[in-house]
Scaffold this motif. Structure first.
Motif, PDB file in Angstrom:
ATOM      1  N   ASP A 216       0.809  -1.220   0.000  1.00 49.29           N
ATOM      2  CA  ASP A 216       0.000   0.000   0.000  1.00 49.29           C
ATOM      3  C   ASP A 216       0.840   1.266   0.000  1.00 49.29           C
ATOM      4  N   SER A 217       2.138   1.161   0.264  1.00 51.37           N
ATOM      5  CA  SER A 217       2.911   2.344   0.662  1.00 51.37           C
ATOM      6  C   SER A 217       4.084   2.649  -0.258  1.00 51.37           C
ATOM      7  N   HIS A 218       4.327   3.934  -0.441  1.00 51.05           N
ATOM      8  CA  HIS A 218       5.514   4.375  -1.177  1.00 51.05           C
ATOM      9  C   HIS A 218       6.801   4.033  -0.433  1.00 51.05           C
ATOM     10  N   ASN A 219       6.696   3.728   0.851  1.00 48.40           N
ATOM     11  CA  ASN A 219       7.882   3.282   1.588  1.00 48.40           C
ATOM     12  C   ASN A 219       8.429   1.969   1.018  1.00 48.40           C
ATOM     13  N   ASP A 220       7.593   1.247   0.273  1.00 51.58           N
ATOM     14  CA  ASP A 220       8.006  -0.034  -0.311  1.00 51.58           C
ATOM     15  C   ASP A 220       8.418   0.090  -1.768  1.00 51.58           C
ATOM     16  N   LEU A 221       8.626   1.282  -2.253  1.00 46.42           N
ATOM     17  CA  LEU A 221       9.020   1.457  -3.650  1.00 46.42           C
ATOM     18  C   LEU A 221      10.301   0.705  -4.017  1.00 46.42           C
ATOM     19  N   PRO A 222      11.293   0.595  -3.126  1.00 50.35           N
ATOM     20  CA  PRO A 222      12.490  -0.163  -3.523  1.00 50.35           C
ATOM     21  C   PRO A 222      12.176  -1.593  -3.966  1.00 50.35           C
ATOM     22  N   LEU A 223      11.397  -2.338  -3.174  1.00 56.20           N
ATOM     23  CA  LEU A 223      11.073  -3.713  -3.530  1.00 56.20           C
ATOM     24  C   LEU A 223      10.065  -3.764  -4.673  1.00 56.20           C
ATOM     25  N   LEU A 224       9.092  -2.876  -4.657  1.00 60.12           N
ATOM     26  CA  LEU A 224       8.120  -2.830  -5.749  1.00 60.12           C
ATOM     27  C   LEU A 224       8.808  -2.630  -7.103  1.00 60.12           C
ATOM     28  N   SER A 225       9.900  -1.888  -7.090  1.00 60.92           N
ATOM     29  CA  SER A 225      10.561  -1.514  -8.343  1.00 60.92           C
ATOM     30  C   SER A 225      11.410  -2.620  -8.944  1.00 60.92           C
ATOM     31  N   ILE A 226      11.685  -3.688  -8.185  1.00 59.12           N
ATOM     32  CA  ILE A 226      12.547  -4.741  -8.730  1.00 59.12           C
ATOM     33  C   ILE A 226      11.810  -6.047  -9.008  1.00 59.12           C
ATOM     34  N   VAL A 227      10.515  -6.113  -8.691  1.00 59.59           N
ATOM     35  CA  VAL A 227       9.767  -7.348  -8.974  1.00 59.59           C
ATOM     36  C   VAL A 227       9.110  -7.234 -10.346  1.00 59.59           C
ATOM     37  N   SER A 228       8.740  -8.381 -10.905  1.00 59.15           N
ATOM     38  CA  SER A 228       8.134  -8.369 -12.245  1.00 59.15           C
ATOM     39  C   SER A 228       6.679  -7.905 -12.224  1.00 59.15           C
ATOM     40  N   HIS A 229       5.997  -8.093 -11.079  1.00 60.18           N
ATOM     41  CA  HIS A 229       4.582  -7.747 -10.989  1.00 60.18           C
ATOM     42  C   HIS A 229       4.307  -6.943  -9.712  1.00 60.18           C
ATOM     43  N   PRO A 230       4.627  -5.656  -9.716  1.00 62.50           N
ATOM     44  CA  PRO A 230       4.276  -4.815  -8.569  1.00 62.50           C
ATOM     45  C   PRO A 230       2.776  -4.529  -8.572  1.00 62.50           C
ATOM     46  N   VAL A 231       2.149  -4.661  -7.405  1.00 64.34           N
ATOM     47  CA  VAL A 231       0.711  -4.406  -7.301  1.00 64.34           C
ATOM     48  C   VAL A 231       0.479  -3.387  -6.180  1.00 64.34           C
ATOM     49  N   ALA A 232       0.107  -2.191  -6.555  1.00 68.28           N
ATOM     50  CA  ALA A 232      -0.211  -1.151  -5.572  1.00 68.28           C
ATOM     51  C   ALA A 232      -1.569  -1.486  -4.965  1.00 68.28           C
ATOM     52  N   THR A 233      -1.552  -1.895  -3.714  1.00 66.31           N
ATOM     53  CA  THR A 233      -2.736  -2.468  -3.075  1.00 66.31           C
ATOM     54  C   THR A 233      -3.242  -1.526  -1.986  1.00 66.31           C
ATOM     55  N   ASN A 234      -4.480  -1.047  -2.139  1.00 67.92           N
ATOM     56  CA  ASN A 234      -5.005  -0.017  -1.231  1.00 67.92           C
ATOM     57  C   ASN A 234      -4.000   1.134  -1.132  1.00 67.92           C
ATOM     58  N   PRO A 235      -3.474   1.623  -2.266  1.00 71.84           N
ATOM     59  CA  PRO A 235      -2.304   2.505  -2.215  1.00 71.84           C
ATOM     60  C   PRO A 235      -2.601   3.887  -1.665  1.00 71.84           C
ATOM     61  N   ASN A 236      -1.599   4.444  -0.975  1.00 67.71           N
ATOM     62  CA  ASN A 236      -1.701   5.840  -0.560  1.00 67.71           C
ATOM     63  C   ASN A 236      -1.507   6.728  -1.792  1.00 67.71           C
TER      64      ASN A 236
END
Length: 222
Positions: A182-202
């Motif tokens: 849900d959080s931009h605090n997780d952008l590092p990991l979201l940015s390196i996976v093949s399928h990032p899913v912004a879930t209930n995102p801020n």
């Protein structure tokens, strides 16, 4: 095989388990409610703003745990699960996890919250693999210090790769790697996976996801 990684707070849960644990302790009279709530609220605001010092916060939270006897902590943990967490485990979140489990995917929860709070939550969700901030334990007691590095931001990449390495794997071993957060605090990991899913995102993550064409998912619209 695919790998499905999930953040916990505001992703699989519609609440922040770490914050709610602090509120629970206040309601139980287990801590100085005014002082604790004020400090807890400050840290929560910093987290939402992306300015939280994870070590400072974790050692504040773990320092509170260190003041209790292990038996008392276990009883509080059980009560917290029954009163706060279980009512907030929603069928839609269970169903999302179950789809990945039924597909034979490897599933893990990767959270910045400490292992004491989150271990029973992962168990309640039926998830065997948990990557969380580890408290230092000496002679069976939580000391109040952090064991190792935080599992926040870049730390989620570090700990996820270390966990996979223990099994002789890397992210590249998987056909697809999903990460739900849900959080931009997780952008590092979201940015390196093949399928990032912004879930209930801020708002920040929503804007980032839209700019990059990432999937967006709302679990808790009701």
């Amino acid at each position: 095989m695919n790998l499905a990684l999930f953040d916990l707070d505001h992703t699989l849960l519609p609440i922040d388990s770490d914050y709610e644990w602090g509120q629970f302790l206040c309601r139980q009279g287990a801590v100085d409610a005014a002082a604790f709530a004020r400090r807890n609220d400050q840290f929560f605001a910093q987290y939402q703003a992306g300015t939280l010092d994870p070590v400072e916060y974790l050692e504040f939270a773990l320092g509170t745990l260190a003041t209790f006897e292990p038996e008392h902590l276990a009883a509080l943990q059980q009560q917290f699960m029954a009163e706060v967490i279980e009512p907030n485990i929603k069928p839609v979140a269970r169903a999302l996890l179950q789809r990945h489990l039924d597909a034979g995917d490897m599933v893990a929860i990767v959270t910045a919250t400490n292992h004491f709070v989150t271990a029973p939550i992962a168990k309640a969700f039926g998830v065997d693999h948990l990557i969380a901030a580890m408290p230092e334990i000496v002679d069976g007691r939580i000391t109040g210090r952090l064991g190792g590095k935080p599992t926040q931001g870049e730390g989620k990449i570090l700990h996820t790769k270390a966990w996979l390495e223990q099994m002789g794997k890397t992210l590249e071993h998987f056909d697809n790697v999903y990460f739900y957060s849900d959080s931009h605090n997780d952008l590092p990991l979201l940015s390196i996976v093949s399928h990032p899913v912004a879930t209930n995102p801020n708002a920040v993550l929503t804007r980032h996801a839209n700019e990059r064409g990432w999937a967006l998912l709302q679990l808790f619209n009701d």
